[in-house]
Design a protein around this motif. Structure first.
Motif, PDB file in Angstrom:
ATOM      1  N   ARG A   1      52.604  35.386  78.484  1.00  0.00           N
ATOM      2  CA  ARG A   1      53.141  36.213  77.183  1.00  0.00           C
ATOM      3  C   ARG A   1      53.282  37.596  77.787  1.00  0.00           C
ATOM      4  N   PRO A   2      54.437  38.312  77.039  1.00  0.00           N
ATOM      5  CA  PRO A   2      54.524  39.662  77.415  1.00  0.00           C
ATOM      6  C   PRO A   2      53.400  40.705  77.380  1.00  0.00           C
ATOM      7  N   ASN A   3      52.249  40.305  76.573  1.00  0.00           N
ATOM      8  CA  ASN A   3      50.998  41.015  76.420  1.00  0.00           C
ATOM      9  C   ASN A   3      50.005  40.556  77.606  1.00  0.00           C
ATOM     10  N   GLY A   4      50.354  39.659  78.467  1.00  0.00           N
ATOM     11  CA  GLY A   4      49.506  39.344  79.650  1.00  0.00           C
ATOM     12  C   GLY A   4      48.653  38.095  79.468  1.00  0.00           C
ATOM     13  N   LEU A   5      48.726  37.632  78.092  1.00  0.00           N
ATOM     14  CA  LEU A   5      47.808  36.180  77.881  1.00  0.00           C
ATOM     15  C   LEU A   5      48.528  35.001  78.628  1.00  0.00           C
ATOM     16  N   GLU A   6      47.561  34.456  79.416  1.00  0.00           N
ATOM     17  CA  GLU A   6      48.189  33.187  80.264  1.00  0.00           C
ATOM     18  C   GLU A   6      47.847  31.936  79.403  1.00  0.00           C
ATOM     19  N   LEU A   7      48.968  31.070  78.968  1.00  0.00           N
ATOM     20  CA  LEU A   7      48.719  29.862  78.162  1.00  0.00           C
ATOM     21  C   LEU A   7      49.161  29.037  78.981  1.00  0.00           C
ATOM     22  N   SER A   8      48.301  27.960  78.752  1.00  0.00           N
ATOM     23  CA  SER A   8      48.534  26.462  79.363  1.00  0.00           C
ATOM     24  C   SER A   8      48.233  25.210  78.350  1.00  0.00           C
ATOM     25  N   ARG A   9      48.840  24.370  78.699  1.00  0.00           N
ATOM     26  CA  ARG A   9      48.784  23.118  77.785  1.00  0.00           C
ATOM     27  C   ARG A   9      48.208  21.930  78.740  1.00  0.00           C
ATOM     28  N   VAL A  10      46.944  21.163  78.552  1.00  0.00           N
ATOM     29  CA  VAL A  10      46.268  20.776  79.455  1.00  0.00           C
ATOM     30  C   VAL A  10      45.760  19.197  78.539  1.00  0.00           C
ATOM     31  N   ARG A  11      46.091  18.089  79.253  1.00  0.00           N
ATOM     32  CA  ARG A  11      45.650  17.035  78.991  1.00  0.00           C
ATOM     33  C   ARG A  11      44.085  16.809  78.894  1.00  0.00           C
ATOM     34  N   VAL A  12      43.864  15.942  77.514  1.00  0.00           N
ATOM     35  CA  VAL A  12      42.424  15.792  77.266  1.00  0.00           C
ATOM     36  C   VAL A  12      42.216  14.366  76.698  1.00  0.00           C
ATOM     37  N   PRO A  13      41.060  13.951  76.689  1.00  0.00           N
ATOM     38  CA  PRO A  13      41.117  12.576  76.094  1.00  0.00           C
ATOM     39  C   PRO A  13      41.318  12.534  74.437  1.00  0.00           C
ATOM     40  N   LEU A  14      41.603  11.385  73.881  1.00  0.00           N
ATOM     41  CA  LEU A  14      41.856  11.272  72.586  1.00  0.00           C
ATOM     42  C   LEU A  14      40.440  11.348  71.823  1.00  0.00           C
TER      43      LEU A  14
END
Length: 421
Positions: free
Chosen positions: A109-122
């Motif tokens: 993000r422009p404010n420097g936050l690093e975002l990621s979507r990661v696979r996890v179990p149900l």
């Protein structure tokens, strides 16, 4: 051993609590340990094949005495080849790429936050199924490898087979250092337990029904837990006017007759009026001992053809019966499929690439094929390993549901001290 004098709700609560604890332990296990558990389970299935086949023989005798249909008996039957194939499927799941921890997407993000979507179990999955005892092994393997605990509820007709398969699977799982409660089989065939499972929102994260239309309809109507399901496999093979006659005959006969009781079997054949070899195709099906129900034009091709009713176009036979209708080109075929299909698997047979692309793009089914038998509608054939089922819905997962379909994701946010203004 569970106390069968408990109420259905108490039984499911007890099993669900065990499954939650097992899922937590499974989340701490390495992928290598999970893969090892499945390889050990596969070997245990091979080692215990005689006991599994003997248990299945008892189920087959009881099912035949209770008048189970030939199609359902075929689904129930286990022999040395099917047990070996089941073990091979479990072992194949062990060698598939691990979906957990994979990054679906990421951004800064422009404010420097690093975002990621990661696979996890149900988490904990409940599976309700009929007849096919191999589902016990398939479901256990896929759920475990995707990091989920599973509670299985098999049909009464396969209770001996399911217990024998579960015994072998658990032997391998425990030998690898994982908890036995990762895979549990409900020890009673009381229908009230199904209702308790469907309402167990505290313990169950997803329900997967595999069985007949009445079972799936009940699950979808009563469940308070999210459901992943399909109702019917009303699949079509459309023979275009530009189809190669020899290929068309080979594909249609295989699509219908290879195994009539599987959900990928073709139930309706649509033939373009411009296809010149229609009588030979109809004859090939009849000669293969398939009952053909056709419209007036198809009946005129062979005296053995029975008149089709309107209900036939909406029927999943799961036996050696097929309905056939002549249509006016690909647009007419697409319209028929839109009106009568169950959005499972539909195929076109043609040498015209432009017509094929029109069909592939217009038909709204989970699986759409070109010049291939609908019998390939199977997770193993798609390289996914043993499947948990084929979803005809549009949310979460569609088509053969294997490892990736048994995961969800979470957002991971990495910051350096950002505060929101």
């Amino acid at each position: 051993m569970n106390d069968l004098t408990q109420t259905p709700e108490m039984l499911i609560a007890m099993m669900g609590a065990r499954a939650r604890r097992a899922a937590l332990a499974l989340a701490q296990a390495s992928d290598a340990q999970k893969a090892d558990a499945l390889r050990r389970a596969a070997q245990a299935l091979r080692d215990q094949a005689p006991a599994i086949i003997a248990a299945n023989a008892r189920d087959m005798d009881n099912a035949a005495a209770n008048g189970l249909s030939p199609a359902m008996l075929d689904r129930l039957k286990l022999d040395a080849g099917r047990v070996a194939a089941t073990a091979d499927g479990v072992e194949q799941v062990a060698s598939l790429p691990n979906p957990l921890g994979s990054i679906i997407d990421q951004s800064v993000r422009p404010n420097g936050l690093e975002l990621s979507r990661v696979r996890v179990p149900l988490g904990v999955i409940g599976i309700i199924y009929e007849s096919r005892p191999n589902v016990t092994a398939d479901a256990a393997a896929l759920c475990l490898r995707a990091g989920n605990a599973v509670i299985l509820r098999g049909g009464s007709e396969a209770k001996e087979s399911n217990r024998a398969i579960l015994t072998a699977m658990v032997e391998g799982i425990v030998a690898a250092g994982l908890p036995a409660d990762v895979v549990q089989l409900i020890p009673t065939t009381d229908r009230a337990v199904v209702g308790a499972l469907l309402r167990a929102t505290e313990f169950i994260d997803l329900i997967v029904p595999r069985g007949g239309k009445s079972l799936v309809a009940r699950v979808q109507e009563e469940a308070r837990v999210p459901v992943l399901a399909h109702l019917d496999g009303i699949n079509h093979s459309y023979v275009d006017g530009a189809a190669d006659p020899a290929m068309a005959r080979q594909l249609v006969v295989n699509a219908k007759m290879r195994r009539t009781g599987v959900c990928g079997s073709t139930e309706t054949v649509l033939i373009d009026r411009a296809f010149g070899d229609a009588p030979a195709l109809v004859k090939a099906l009849l000669d293969a001992k398939c009952e053909v129900r056709g419209d007036d034009a198809v009946q005129a091709m062979d005296a053995r053809v029975i008149a089709a009713s309107e209900q036939d176009w909406d029927t999943e036979y799961l036996e050696a019966i097929v309905s056939i209708r002549l249509v006016d080109g690909v647009e007419d075929a697409i319209a028929h499929i839109a009106a009568h299909a169950s959005h499972h698997t539909d195929a076109i047979i043609t040498d015209d690439a432009e017509v094929a692309e029109r069909f592939l793009n217009a038909v709204d089914s989970a699986i759409v094929m070109w010049n291939a038998s609908t019998q390939f509608a199977d997770g193993g054939e798609f390289g996914l390993g043993a499947e948990i089922g084929i979803s005809t819905g549009r949310l979460h997962a569609r088509g053969p549901v294997a490892l990736e379909g048994l995961t969800t994701y979470k957002w991971i946010v990495r910051g350096t001290g950002q505060v929101r203004p």
